[in-house]
Design a protein around this motif. Structure first.
Motif, PDB file in Angstrom:
ATOM      1  N   ASN A 123       1.954  -5.025 -25.852  1.00 22.96           N
ATOM      2  CA  ASN A 123       2.686  -4.136 -26.764  1.00 22.96           C
ATOM      3  C   ASN A 123       2.733  -4.638 -28.203  1.00 22.96           C
ATOM      4  OD1 ASN A 123       3.538  -2.377 -24.566  1.00 22.96           O
ATOM      5  ND2 ASN A 123       4.886  -4.061 -23.961  1.00 22.96           N
ATOM      6  N   ASN A 124       2.016  -5.711 -28.484  1.00 22.35           N
ATOM      7  CA  ASN A 124       2.056  -6.319 -29.812  1.00 22.35           C
ATOM      8  C   ASN A 124       3.511  -6.496 -30.273  1.00 22.35           C
ATOM      9  OD1 ASN A 124       1.189  -7.459 -32.187  1.00 22.35           O
ATOM     10  ND2 ASN A 124       0.673  -5.525 -33.194  1.00 22.35           N
ATOM     11  N   ASP A 125       4.277  -7.153 -29.415  1.00 26.56           N
ATOM     12  CA  ASP A 125       5.697  -7.379 -29.686  1.00 26.56           C
ATOM     13  C   ASP A 125       6.021  -8.857 -29.887  1.00 26.56           C
ATOM     14  OD1 ASP A 125       5.205  -8.257 -27.160  1.00 26.56           O
ATOM     15  OD2 ASP A 125       6.768  -7.082 -26.176  1.00 26.56           O
ATOM     16  N   GLY A 126       4.991  -9.645 -30.148  1.00 30.23           N
ATOM     17  CA  GLY A 126       5.196 -11.080 -30.344  1.00 30.23           C
ATOM     18  C   GLY A 126       4.910 -11.902 -29.108  1.00 30.23           C
ATOM     19  N   SER A 127       4.734 -11.250 -27.953  1.00 31.50           N
ATOM     20  CA  SER A 127       4.445 -11.989 -26.724  1.00 31.50           C
ATOM     21  C   SER A 127       2.979 -11.802 -26.329  1.00 31.50           C
ATOM     22  CB  SER A 127       5.359 -11.525 -25.596  1.00 31.50           C
ATOM     23  OG  SER A 127       5.089 -10.173 -25.269  1.00 31.50           O
ATOM     24  N   PHE A 128       2.460 -12.766 -25.555  1.00 37.83           N
ATOM     25  CA  PHE A 128       1.079 -12.671 -25.097  1.00 37.83           C
ATOM     26  C   PHE A 128       0.931 -13.407 -23.771  1.00 37.83           C
ATOM     27  CE2 PHE A 128       1.337 -16.409 -27.858  1.00 37.83           C
ATOM     28  CZ  PHE A 128       0.761 -17.398 -27.078  1.00 37.83           C
ATOM     29  N   THR A 129      -0.166 -13.115 -23.072  1.00 36.85           N
ATOM     30  CA  THR A 129      -0.504 -13.792 -21.821  1.00 36.85           C
ATOM     31  C   THR A 129      -1.964 -14.221 -21.883  1.00 36.85           C
ATOM     32  OG1 THR A 129      -1.117 -11.689 -20.775  1.00 36.85           O
ATOM     33  CG2 THR A 129       1.159 -12.456 -20.462  1.00 36.85           C
ATOM     34  N   GLY A 130      -2.318 -15.130 -21.001  1.00 39.82           N
ATOM     35  CA  GLY A 130      -3.699 -15.594 -20.971  1.00 39.82           C
ATOM     36  C   GLY A 130      -3.839 -16.743 -20.000  1.00 39.82           C
ATOM     37  N   SER A 131      -4.815 -17.596 -20.231  1.00 35.16           N
ATOM     38  CA  SER A 131      -5.004 -18.747 -19.355  1.00 35.16           C
ATOM     39  C   SER A 131      -5.823 -19.816 -20.062  1.00 35.16           C
ATOM     40  CB  SER A 131      -5.705 -18.333 -18.056  1.00 35.16           C
ATOM     41  OG  SER A 131      -7.007 -17.841 -18.345  1.00 35.16           O
ATOM     42  N   LEU A 132      -5.680 -21.036 -19.556  1.00 39.32           N
ATOM     43  CA  LEU A 132      -6.523 -22.156 -19.972  1.00 39.32           C
ATOM     44  C   LEU A 132      -7.356 -22.536 -18.761  1.00 39.32           C
ATOM     45  CD1 LEU A 132      -4.020 -24.407 -21.960  1.00 39.32           C
ATOM     46  CD2 LEU A 132      -6.175 -23.529 -22.861  1.00 39.32           C
ATOM     47  N   ALA A 133      -8.669 -22.547 -18.909  1.00 32.79           N
ATOM     48  CA  ALA A 133      -9.559 -22.861 -17.792  1.00 32.79           C
ATOM     49  C   ALA A 133     -10.339 -24.138 -18.094  1.00 32.79           C
ATOM     50  CB  ALA A 133     -10.517 -21.701 -17.542  1.00 32.79           C
ATOM     51  N   PHE A 134     -10.367 -25.055 -17.112  1.00 34.74           N
ATOM     52  CA  PHE A 134     -11.008 -26.350 -17.303  1.00 34.74           C
ATOM     53  C   PHE A 134     -11.893 -26.704 -16.115  1.00 34.74           C
ATOM     54  CE2 PHE A 134      -6.857 -26.480 -19.342  1.00 34.74           C
ATOM     55  CZ  PHE A 134      -7.169 -26.877 -20.627  1.00 34.74           C
ATOM     56  N   LYS A 135     -12.816 -27.612 -16.388  1.00 35.90           N
ATOM     57  CA  LYS A 135     -13.651 -28.193 -15.336  1.00 35.90           C
ATOM     58  C   LYS A 135     -13.614 -29.707 -15.490  1.00 35.90           C
ATOM     59  CE  LYS A 135     -18.246 -27.798 -13.222  1.00 35.90           C
ATOM     60  NZ  LYS A 135     -19.569 -27.138 -13.300  1.00 35.90           N
ATOM     61  N   TYR A 136     -13.369 -30.372 -14.383  1.00 35.18           N
ATOM     62  CA  TYR A 136     -13.273 -31.835 -14.374  1.00 35.18           C
ATOM     63  C   TYR A 136     -14.419 -32.391 -13.540  1.00 35.18           C
ATOM     64  CZ  TYR A 136     -11.025 -36.460 -14.067  1.00 35.18           C
ATOM     65  OH  TYR A 136     -10.719 -37.804 -14.167  1.00 35.18           O
ATOM     66  N   THR A 137     -15.286 -33.202 -14.153  1.00 36.85           N
ATOM     67  CA  THR A 137     -16.479 -33.694 -13.475  1.00 36.85           C
ATOM     68  C   THR A 137     -16.584 -35.208 -13.582  1.00 36.85           C
ATOM     69  OG1 THR A 137     -17.638 -31.628 -14.034  1.00 36.85           O
ATOM     70  CG2 THR A 137     -18.988 -33.481 -13.304  1.00 36.85           C
ATOM     71  N   LYS A 138     -16.810 -35.840 -12.445  1.00 34.75           N
ATOM     72  CA  LYS A 138     -17.013 -37.299 -12.401  1.00 34.75           C
ATOM     73  C   LYS A 138     -18.050 -37.611 -11.320  1.00 34.75           C
ATOM     74  CE  LYS A 138     -13.580 -40.302 -12.882  1.00 34.75           C
ATOM     75  NZ  LYS A 138     -12.283 -41.022 -12.652  1.00 34.75           N
ATOM     76  N   LEU A 139     -18.579 -38.829 -11.357  1.00 32.97           N
ATOM     77  CA  LEU A 139     -19.388 -39.291 -10.239  1.00 32.97           C
ATOM     78  C   LEU A 139     -18.498 -39.328  -9.005  1.00 32.97           C
ATOM     79  CD1 LEU A 139     -21.439 -42.194 -11.860  1.00 32.97           C
ATOM     80  CD2 LEU A 139     -22.297 -39.962 -11.125  1.00 32.97           C
ATOM     81  N   LYS A 140     -19.029 -38.869  -7.893  1.00 31.28           N
ATOM     82  CA  LYS A 140     -18.220 -38.719  -6.678  1.00 31.28           C
ATOM     83  C   LYS A 140     -17.534 -40.028  -6.289  1.00 31.28           C
ATOM     84  CE  LYS A 140     -18.415 -36.560  -2.140  1.00 31.28           C
ATOM     85  NZ  LYS A 140     -19.275 -35.829  -1.180  1.00 31.28           N
ATOM     86  N   ASP A 141     -18.232 -41.149  -6.447  1.00 31.03           N
ATOM     87  CA  ASP A 141     -17.677 -42.444  -6.046  1.00 31.03           C
ATOM     88  C   ASP A 141     -16.554 -42.900  -6.981  1.00 31.03           C
ATOM     89  OD1 ASP A 141     -19.516 -42.493  -3.993  1.00 31.03           O
ATOM     90  OD2 ASP A 141     -20.978 -43.707  -5.102  1.00 31.03           O
ATOM     91  N   ASP A 142     -16.456 -42.255  -8.168  1.00 28.91           N
ATOM     92  CA  ASP A 142     -15.443 -42.668  -9.151  1.00 28.91           C
ATOM     93  C   ASP A 142     -14.177 -41.816  -9.103  1.00 28.91           C
ATOM     94  OD1 ASP A 142     -17.141 -44.634 -10.022  1.00 28.91           O
ATOM     95  OD2 ASP A 142     -17.934 -43.466 -11.713  1.00 28.91           O
ATOM     96  N   VAL A 143     -14.195 -40.758  -8.294  1.00 25.34           N
ATOM     97  CA  VAL A 143     -13.005 -39.912  -8.175  1.00 25.34           C
ATOM     98  C   VAL A 143     -11.932 -40.692  -7.418  1.00 25.34           C
ATOM     99  CG1 VAL A 143     -12.061 -37.755  -7.264  1.00 25.34           C
ATOM    100  CG2 VAL A 143     -14.381 -37.808  -8.193  1.00 25.34           C
ATOM    101  N   LYS A 144     -10.773 -40.847  -8.066  1.00 26.62           N
ATOM    102  CA  LYS A 144      -9.711 -41.679  -7.491  1.00 26.62           C
ATOM    103  C   LYS A 144      -8.798 -40.858  -6.582  1.00 26.62           C
ATOM    104  CE  LYS A 144      -9.727 -44.539 -11.643  1.00 26.62           C
ATOM    105  NZ  LYS A 144      -8.947 -44.973 -12.838  1.00 26.62           N
ATOM    106  N   LYS A 145      -8.098 -41.579  -5.725  1.00 29.93           N
ATOM    107  CA  LYS A 145      -7.202 -40.933  -4.768  1.00 29.93           C
ATOM    108  C   LYS A 145      -6.075 -40.189  -5.474  1.00 29.93           C
ATOM    109  CE  LYS A 145      -4.412 -41.843  -0.646  1.00 29.93           C
ATOM    110  NZ  LYS A 145      -3.930 -42.888   0.316  1.00 29.93           N
ATOM    111  N   ASP A 146      -5.514 -40.794  -6.543  1.00 26.07           N
ATOM    112  CA  ASP A 146      -4.416 -40.120  -7.255  1.00 26.07           C
ATOM    113  C   ASP A 146      -4.892 -38.860  -7.968  1.00 26.07           C
ATOM    114  OD1 ASP A 146      -5.876 -41.531  -9.135  1.00 26.07           O
ATOM    115  OD2 ASP A 146      -4.139 -41.964 -10.407  1.00 26.07           O
ATOM    116  N   GLU A 147      -6.168 -38.824  -8.352  1.00 25.50           N
ATOM    117  CA  GLU A 147      -6.731 -37.614  -8.943  1.00 25.50           C
ATOM    118  C   GLU A 147      -6.832 -36.508  -7.897  1.00 25.50           C
ATOM    119  OE1 GLU A 147      -9.635 -39.296 -12.492  1.00 25.50           O
ATOM    120  OE2 GLU A 147     -10.377 -39.299 -10.430  1.00 25.50           O
ATOM    121  N   VAL A 148      -7.285 -36.864  -6.702  1.00 28.60           N
ATOM    122  CA  VAL A 148      -7.379 -35.889  -5.609  1.00 28.60           C
ATOM    123  C   VAL A 148      -5.990 -35.361  -5.264  1.00 28.60           C
ATOM    124  CG1 VAL A 148      -8.023 -35.549  -3.191  1.00 28.60           C
ATOM    125  CG2 VAL A 148      -9.474 -36.948  -4.672  1.00 28.60           C
TER     126      VAL A 148
END
Length: 233
Positions: free
Chosen positions: A109-134
């Protein structure tokens, strides 16, 4: 003769219906003139992201975890989703994060509010992916999105999208003193306008971006600068 009379009556009836149908079609065409209404995308503002930050002082009408997208023309305050974005910066190595979707927000409605999203991709060598990241991925509903070529390189990717809601504010007062991103990153806000076929040009144009009615200018403190530069580079 009776049979012929019946056939004649049927023929006349069909002829009458046909003519009636044509007349109706013509009338509708004439009345509407083929007029149609369609939704047209209208860009309210095209801006450049200078930095990401948080209000230096708590504002009463904003949540404590509000994040500010500092634009050159306006400020875009994330009232929902900003906290998740901030946690992403602190839990994951920013050099492995890439933005996969432009900052293109929608204001119904152009009333000062908006919606949307932030989209990301996280890539590492499989052997370097840590447990806390998972664990972080599991807690935040992140999905694996490893491509075939990445698998061949023994890499692993995770994709996630943060839904956002926000409010448009004036330019931050300390804009000139902020550390800015290493490259210009665009942000846009758009809306939809109903437009008829007979509407010529911009006879009913949407006005420029409207700010939230209670919006006031404020200072910001930038989020981790080096991390953001790596993500949005």
């Amino acid at each position: 003769m009776k049979s012929f009379g019946k056939l004649t009556l049927v023929a006349l009836a069909v002829s009458s219906l046909t003519l009636s149908g044509c007349a109706t079609h013509t009338l509708l065409s004439k009345d509407s003139g083929g007029m149609r209404t369609e939704k047209v995308k209208k860009t309210l503002v095209s801006d450049t992201v200078l930095a990401f930050g948080k209000p230096s002082l708590r504002l009463s009408n904003l949540p404590a975890d509000a994040v500010v997208i500092v634009g050159q023309k306006h400020s875009y305050v994330l009232t929902e989703g900003g906290g998740r974005f901030e946690r992403l910066l602190t839990h994951l190595d920013p050099k492995n994060i890439k933005v996969t979707k432009p900052l293109n927000f929608y204001s119904a409605n152009n009333d000062g509010s908006f919606t949307g999203s932030l989209a990301f991709k996280y890539t590492k060598l499989k052997d370097d992916v840590k447990k806390d990241e998972v664990n972080f991925f599991i807690q935040n509903g992140v999905e694996e999105c490893t491509s075939h070529s990445e698998k061949q390189l023994n890499a692993q990717s995770f994709c996630f999208e943060i839904p956002l809601k926000g409010l448009s504010y004036p330019v931050v007062t300390n804009q000139a003193s902020l550390q800015t991103l290493s490259r210009a990153y665009p942000v846009t806000i758009y809306t939809h306008e109903e437009k008829s076929t007979y509407q010529h040009g911009d006879s009913n144009p949407v006005q420029k971006l409207v700010l939230f009615p209670f919006a006031v200018a404020f200072d910001v403190v930038t989020l981790p600068f080096q991390a953001l530069n790596k993500i949005f580079d």
